[in-house]
Write a protein that holds these residues in place. Structure first.
Motif, PDB file in Angstrom:
ATOM      1  N   VAL A   1       0.819  -1.216   0.000  1.00 23.07           N
ATOM      2  CA  VAL A   1       0.000   0.000   0.000  1.00 23.07           C
ATOM      3  C   VAL A   1       0.853   1.266   0.000  1.00 23.07           C
ATOM      4  O   VAL A   1       0.350   2.362   0.217  1.00 23.07           O
ATOM      5  N   GLY A   2       2.140   1.117  -0.231  1.00 24.61           N
ATOM      6  CA  GLY A   2       3.004   2.285  -0.289  1.00 24.61           C
ATOM      7  C   GLY A   2       3.086   3.007   1.048  1.00 24.61           C
ATOM      8  O   GLY A   2       3.248   2.386   2.092  1.00 24.61           O
ATOM      9  N   LEU A   3       2.929   4.341   0.968  1.00 22.00           N
ATOM     10  CA  LEU A   3       3.149   5.146   2.171  1.00 22.00           C
ATOM     11  C   LEU A   3       1.855   5.462   2.921  1.00 22.00           C
ATOM     12  O   LEU A   3       1.834   6.323   3.788  1.00 22.00           O
ATOM     13  N   GLN A   4       0.806   4.733   2.593  1.00 26.43           N
ATOM     14  CA  GLN A   4      -0.499   5.029   3.178  1.00 26.43           C
ATOM     15  C   GLN A   4      -0.476   5.141   4.710  1.00 26.43           C
ATOM     16  O   GLN A   4      -1.009   6.087   5.283  1.00 26.43           O
ATOM     17  N   HIS A   5       0.196   4.190   5.367  1.00 28.83           N
ATOM     18  CA  HIS A   5       0.196   4.203   6.837  1.00 28.83           C
ATOM     19  C   HIS A   5       0.972   5.385   7.389  1.00 28.83           C
ATOM     20  O   HIS A   5       0.640   5.919   8.442  1.00 28.83           O
ATOM     21  N   PHE A   6       2.006   5.782   6.653  1.00 31.58           N
ATOM     22  CA  PHE A   6       2.791   6.925   7.111  1.00 31.58           C
ATOM     23  C   PHE A   6       1.975   8.215   6.994  1.00 31.58           C
ATOM     24  O   PHE A   6       2.034   9.079   7.863  1.00 31.58           O
TER      25      PHE A   6
END
Lengths: 329, 296
Positions: A82-87
């Motif tokens: 999901v790439g940088l979604q959580h960041f």
């Protein structure tokens, strides 16, 4: 002595490896033979390496779930990226500024007050003349280190209870009219955390400084006495410089640890009522990950924290190298 | 000689003040513990009125009787003793074994192994990946979760390794000529002369095992497997905010004990073993701390 061990030849393999053939494929061959001859030693070493791969390196690899949408059903490798979604989510969280404020606030006050105190304690303990008295103080000062945070949490709860000693004294002195429930008030939380931490670790942290001080030769003090130095001057010019290296190393480690809290301590003393002052990064990681099962999100927080801690470590190390000529690496 | 020993007036005053300050530090260290101790030996209902500072008002052993009569508390104690004994034995032996191999400078690949270990001093996966790993290894609600994930520490290895490298070479020479292999040299020669460092690491790890409550919180749901610290945590955390009342009462047989007084007695019983052990190991762990800090 070390050299001797360095060049020591294996009684079995020694004569089998003439220096002349230790080139090219011959060298590889002999390395392998040496490896086989060391099979018992290699078994010991590789058991340790295998343990580290499983329990240290697999979790480091596991941090990649912070770029994935991990759930319990799939394995880490199968989880979709999901790439940088959580960041992004992390930096949008309204709770984050408060969490950072609590973490840095507690750590920095611990650093400013809690870091120098053991040094001062060691310096003055060193000045105690009676050896027996000195030894007794030392032994007593280690005692709190051996209490668990759970037990200390129980002690604090007893002290700070409505009918506890703190409320009783303050009421007897008419400083307060009603007992205060300290652990339910966010405004007291930092004070409780910092003072209980100092109480627990003051003597233990001083060990290392006392050990360094014990290494100073008495001649240095005699020379200083002849030069007319007084008690404080000797402490400042002879004793303190002897622990400078130790101070630098411990300070580097303390600086790189400002984003970490004493989690055992926080978890024991926090509760829903003092949450606004007690929610620190380590608790946030625990709460989002273990309590709310947001594994990927929690791992993302861990990763950001680890990267910042590493940068702080490198900066502190460089600064110390420049100023003090001491460094970790 | 005599002239050097004579102290000036200023020095005498300094010594008096310094000794008094140190006395205060000792008092501040001991009194909080004493306060808990006298309350634990006091009648539970009476203690709720407060005001017990120096000596119990109504001396009783009822609180301790209740602790020892509670099957839940005694089982948790047994788990703590078991995890400490097994944990220390496994940790000390395994770490010492790897350290012995790495202490040999002629070990093929030794530098690489040490590099692999040094990385672990600075990086770790943190809470969640470790939790997921232990879950995948079926360590949830498993006694081994107290032992295997902490059976090795590279930091402790450095302390061992430093010590082993100082052992004179000649010591194992005779055994080697007799054809003893590295296992028997480790067990019969190296470990027996390494008691100071073994005592240090055993104490450090023993204190960790004895005091650790977090492992029980996140990995153990089965109350029959929780150690005493986890048990206490659940009681302490529940009463510390003063919002919740006595949830865990165990077997409060008599009316004179309260959940608070049982809690205090449990805390005392839990802490006493370590308090009696550490003064005897003092000279060892001071040295261990030194090696650890210099090399670490």
């Amino acid at each position: 002595m070390e050299n001797k061990r360095n060049t020591k030849q294996d009684p079995v393999m020694g004569p089998l490896i003439p220096a002349s053939i230790e080139t090219g494929s011959g060298r590889k061959h002999s390395l392998w033979r040496k490896f086989v001859a060391q099979r018992h030693l290699q078994t010991m070493a590789l058991l340790g390496v295998a343990w580290m791969i499983v329990f240290n390196y697999i979790p480091i690899y596991g941090l990649i779930i912070s770029f994935k949408e991990y759930n319990i059903v799939k394995s880490i490798a199968e989880a979709p990226w999901v790439g940088l979604q959580h960041f992004r989510e992390l930096f949008d969280d309204d709770e984050l500024p408060n969490v950072i404020r609590n973490t840095l606030g507690i750590s920095l006050i611990k650093l400013i007050i809690g870091f120098p105190l053991p040094i001062i304690f060691a310096l003055f303990l060193n000045e105690v003349r009676s050896l027996r008295y000195k030894k007794a103080i030392q032994t007593i000062s280690y005692l709190p280190h051996f209490l668990s945070w759970v037990v200390l949490g129980g002690i604090l709860a007893t002290w700070l209870a409505d009918v506890g000693i703190i409320n009783s004294i303050l009421m007897a002195l008419h400083l307060i009219d009603q007992p205060i429930t300290y652990l339910a008030e966010p405004s007291y939380f930092w004070t409780i955390i910092i003072s209980s931490d100092i109480w627990k670790e003051l003597g233990w942290s001083a060990i290392i400084y006392l050990a360094a001080i014990a290494g100073v030769s008495p001649e240095m003090y005699e020379a200083a006495t002849i030069d007319g130095a007084g008690r404080f001057q000797k402490m400042w010019f002879v004793t303190l410089p002897s622990v400078r290296g130790t101070i630098s190393i411990l300070f580097i480690l303390a600086v790189s640890g400002v984003l970490s809290s004493n989690f055992d301590q926080i978890l024991v003393l926090r509760n829903s009522l003092n949450d606004s002052a007690s929610n620190v990064i380590d608790y946030y990681i625990y709460q989002t990950g273990i309590v709310s099962n947001r594994f990927s999100y929690s791992a993302a927080v861990t990763l950001v924290k680890a990267v910042i801690a590493l940068i702080l470590l490198l900066i502190a190390n460089q600064v110390s190298k420049k100023i003090n000529d001491t460094s970790l690496f | 000689m005599f002239a050097l020993k004579r102290r000036t007036k200023g020095e005498v005053i300094f010594d008096i003040i310094n000794n008094l300050v140190m006395l205060c530090v000792c008092f501040l260290t001991l009194y909080p513990i004493w306060y808990v101790l006298v309350n634990a030996f006091n009648d539970g209902n009476d203690a709720m009125l407060g005001g017990i500072y120096w000596w119990p008002r109504i001396i009783t052993l009822k609180n301790f009787e209740a602790v020892f009569a509670s099957p839940g508390i005694m089982l948790a104690m047994a788990i703590t003793v078991a995890k400490t004994v097994v944990g220390v034995a496994v940790h000390v032996f395994f770490t010492a074994m790897v350290a012995y191999a790495l202490s040999r400078r002629d070990l093929v690949g030794g530098k690489i192994y040490i590099l692999i270990g040094t990385v672990t001093l600075f990086f770790n996966g943190g809470l969640i990946p470790t939790f997921l790993l232990n879950r995948d290894l079926h360590l949830l609600d498993n006694f081994l979760v107290y032992i295997i994930p902490v059976m090795f520490s590279f930091f402790d290895l450095i302390i061992f390794m430093t010590f082993f490298r100082e052992i004179p070479d000649g010591l194992d020479e005779a055994a080697r000529i007799d054809g003893a292999n590295d296992w028997s040299i480790l067990l019969r020669i190296v470990l027996p002369v390494s008691m100071p460092v073994i005592a240090t690491i055993a104490l450090f790890h023993g204190v960790y095992q004895w005091n650790d409550y977090f492992t029980g919180i996140i990995y153990i749901n089965n109350v029959d497997l929780q150690p005493i610290q986890t048990y206490l945590f659940r009681v302490v955390a529940q009463s510390s905010s003063n919002t919740m009342m006595t949830a865990v009462q165990g077997s409060a047989a008599t009316r004179t004990v309260t959940s608070q007084s049982i809690k205090l007695a449990t805390m005392v019983v839990t802490t006493l073993p370590i308090v009696f052990v550490y003064p005897f190991l003092q000279r060892y762990f001071v040295k261990g701390m030194m090696i650890g800090s210099i090399k670490g």
